[in-house]
Design an enzyme around this catalytic site. Structure first.
Site, PDB file in Angstrom:
ATOM      1  N   LYS A  53       0.836  -1.196   0.000  1.00 41.62           N
ATOM      2  CA  LYS A  53       0.000   0.000   0.000  1.00 41.62           C
ATOM      3  C   LYS A  53       0.871   1.246   0.000  1.00 41.62           C
ATOM      4  O   LYS A  53       0.389   2.344  -0.212  1.00 41.62           O
ATOM      5  CB  LYS A  53      -0.978  -0.012   1.164  1.00 41.62           C
ATOM      6  CG  LYS A  53      -0.361   0.070   2.532  1.00 41.62           C
ATOM      7  CD  LYS A  53      -1.467   0.139   3.578  1.00 41.62           C
ATOM      8  CE  LYS A  53      -0.901   0.021   4.974  1.00 41.62           C
ATOM      9  NZ  LYS A  53      -1.928  -0.047   5.976  1.00 41.62           N
TER      10      LYS A  53
HETATM   11  N1  GLU Z   1      -6.000   0.291   8.972  1.00 41.87           N
HETATM   12  C1  GLU Z   1      -5.475  -1.022   8.798  1.00 41.87           C
HETATM   13  C2  GLU Z   1      -4.815  -1.105   7.437  1.00 41.87           C
HETATM   14  O1  GLU Z   1      -5.051  -0.233   6.615  1.00 41.87           O
HETATM   15  C3  GLU Z   1      -6.609  -2.009   8.915  1.00 41.87           C
HETATM   16  C4  GLU Z   1      -6.231  -3.338   9.349  1.00 41.87           C
HETATM   17  C5  GLU Z   1      -7.447  -4.172   9.725  1.00 41.87           C
HETATM   18  O2  GLU Z   1      -8.252  -4.389   8.826  1.00 41.87           O
HETATM   19  O3  GLU Z   1      -7.562  -4.532  10.873  1.00 41.87           O
HETATM   20  O4  GLU Z   1      -4.039  -1.975   7.170  1.00 41.87           O
END
Ligand code: GLU
Length: 494
Positions: free
Chosen positions: A254
């Site tokens: 990401k």
């Molecule tokens: N905010 C986290 C991420 O973007 C989410 C992880 C989750 O889904 O627990 O990776």
């Protein structure tokens, strides 16, 4: 759980655009909810993002809407849930399941280095776990910065019952997990800033999430979260961690940026490049899932109908640009003529071509099987707007520089001029008859006309092209080309 309804969530950190990998996570959660009459919600994980959050959230939500996703409640923002987190923090303090630890960053780093050198798990050494209460309180009073740590059991394992992964990768020795921090370092007196595993567990529990589907990089976090679920007496959700997406053999992250403008990783940049939202959803859904009939060309509704977790793959997915493009062109060809015009309009207008021309729908349909992206249409349609300034050079060499080209053009121009019903069939018949009359092979004849009409060596059928150009313009172009051959003495150069 108050009911047995499936409830999934997508929990983006608003650090930028929605990444294609993030879209896969969001899409699977959404498909699973929709396939089972469940609910899908969004939780924005914005506790540690100081700025630019709004723009990022807008872009993420816009990207999700773009591909046809929706959600069943207003998005929840972690930054607005401080009181809830404080309440659950207090429960852990009251149950003596957390403790403050006062080591500095440097001390922690030294500890880590030492543990690694001694081949011990590089986790906190629990030095502060048994600090006498009075000493703790004194330090806190004195404002010594500290983090809060969770008292992980000293021995045993924590097993993540993952619906996809299995075996040793899901078993975590508590010794390896260690007493993880649940807050950021901060001095006493200031509000405690809680960390990811802490807030996620509370949120998923209170939001009654039944299934957490997310990337495999969170598998280790799941173990910590399970310990927290137990600490609060919550029932953990079902976890499912998705394998990696590989692009060019490397993990797609990401944190990847839109480095290559032809193959960007953000949903919106793909849209701007001319990928159809339905094709983006279709291709991304296939990065780890197969439909029951193994069909790979799917609408969103078909995906909902066929989606189930047991058809997810345990292997890493390969991001294949060619396949993505193929799926895009399939969806392009599936659009109705009107819809196609609607979709290409912003693209051709951006390139300076009018969309108000009456022949656009016919022309767009005609060239669509030569286009893979919406952005390919400007070029594919350009010669309908105006005869190019130059004929394709290779074509001139091969087809204009002959002793019959001028004659072919003159003959056809005369015939086209005389045609009464300017229809595709009549044009086709005329061309066919002319080839026979002139005793030529079509391979010597057709390309001359094509070059004259379009300036190119490749185009859709000649009669179709003429039909769009119109009677007058077709004749004009044929004559212009004949003049071009004459004034450049191309026939004699043959
Ligand atoms: N905010 C986290 C991420 O973007 C989410 C992880 C989750 O889904 O627990 O990776």
């Amino acid at each position: 759980m108050t009911d047995s309804k499936i409830r999934t969530r997508y929990a983006p950190s608003p650090t930028g655009f929605l990444h294609l990998g993030g879209l896969r996570t969001a899409l699977y959660n959404w498909l699973y909810a929709r396939a089972n009459g469940g609910e899908f919600v969004i939780r924005v994980e914005d506790t540690d993002q100081a700025r630019h959050v709004d723009a990022s959230v807008d872009q993420i939500l816009e990207s999700m809407k773009l591909v046809g996703m929706d959600w069943d409640a207003e998005p929840v923002f972690q930054s607005k849930r401080g009181d809830i987190y404080q309440e659950y923090f207090q429960k852990l303090i009251d149950a003596d399941m957390v403790y403050p630890a006062f080591e500095t960053m440097e001390e922690l780093e030294d500890m880590r280095q030492k543990a690694m050198a001694e081949k011990r798990p590089a986790v906190y050494n629990r030095a502060a776990r048994d600090m006498p209460k009075a000493e703790r309180e004194e330090k806190i009073k004195a404002g010594v910065p500290h983090v809060w740590r969770f008292k992980t059991p000293l021995d045993g394992d924590t097993v993540v019952n993952d619906m996809l992964m299995g075996g040793d990768e899901c078993r975590f020795a508590n010794e390896q997990i260690g007493d993880f921090a649940i807050s950021r370092p901060g001095p006493a007196g200031e509000p405690v800033q809680f960390l990811y595993n802490f807030v996620v567990t509370i949120d998923d529990a209170l939001m009654e999430i039944t299934n957490v589907i997310r990337g495999v990089e969170h598998l280790g976090n799941a173990a910590k979260q399970i310990l927290l679920y137990k600490a609060w007496g919550f029932e953990p959700p079902k976890f499912l961690h998705l394998p990696l997406i590989l692009k060019g053999g490397k993990k797609m992250s990401k944190r990847d940026t839109d480095a290559d403008p032809r193959t960007p990783v953000s949903v919106t940049a793909r849209r701007d490049l001319g990928y159809l939202p339905e094709a983006i959803a279709n291709y991304i859904a296939l990065l780890g899932w197969t439909a029951p009939d193994e069909n790979e060309l799917l609408s969103l509704d078909e995906m909902i109908k066929g989606f189930s977790l047991d058809r997810l793959s345990k292997s890493n997915a390969n991001f294949d640009e060619d396949k993505f493009m193929h799926i895009n062109s399939w969806h392009l060809r599936n659009l109705s003529d009107d819809e196609l015009v609607k979709r290409i309009t912003p693209f051709i207008e951006e390139d300076g071509y009018k969309s108000s021309v009456p022949w656009l729908s016919e022309a767009a349909a005609l060239v669509s099987d030569r286009c893979n992206l919406l952005s390919d249409f400007s070029d594919a349609l350009s010669y309908f707007y105006a005869l190019p300034e130059d004929y394709e050079e290779k074509g001139v060499e091969k087809f204009f520089k002959t002793d019959i080209s001028e004659n072919i053009l003159g003959t056809v121009a005369d015939k086209v001029e005389k045609i009464e019903a300017f229809e595709i069939e009549a044009l086709e018949k005329m061309l066919h008859d002319t080839v026979e009359e002139m005793e030529l092979k079509f391979g010597k004849f057709g390309p001359v006309i094509r070059l004259a009409l379009t300036g190119r060596m490749q185009s859709p059928g000649l009669s179709e092209v003429m039909h769009i150009l119109g009677h007058e313009e077709s004749v004009r172009r044929l004559r212009v080309a004949a003049d071009y051959i004459a004034s450049n003495n191309l026939s004699s150069a043959a």
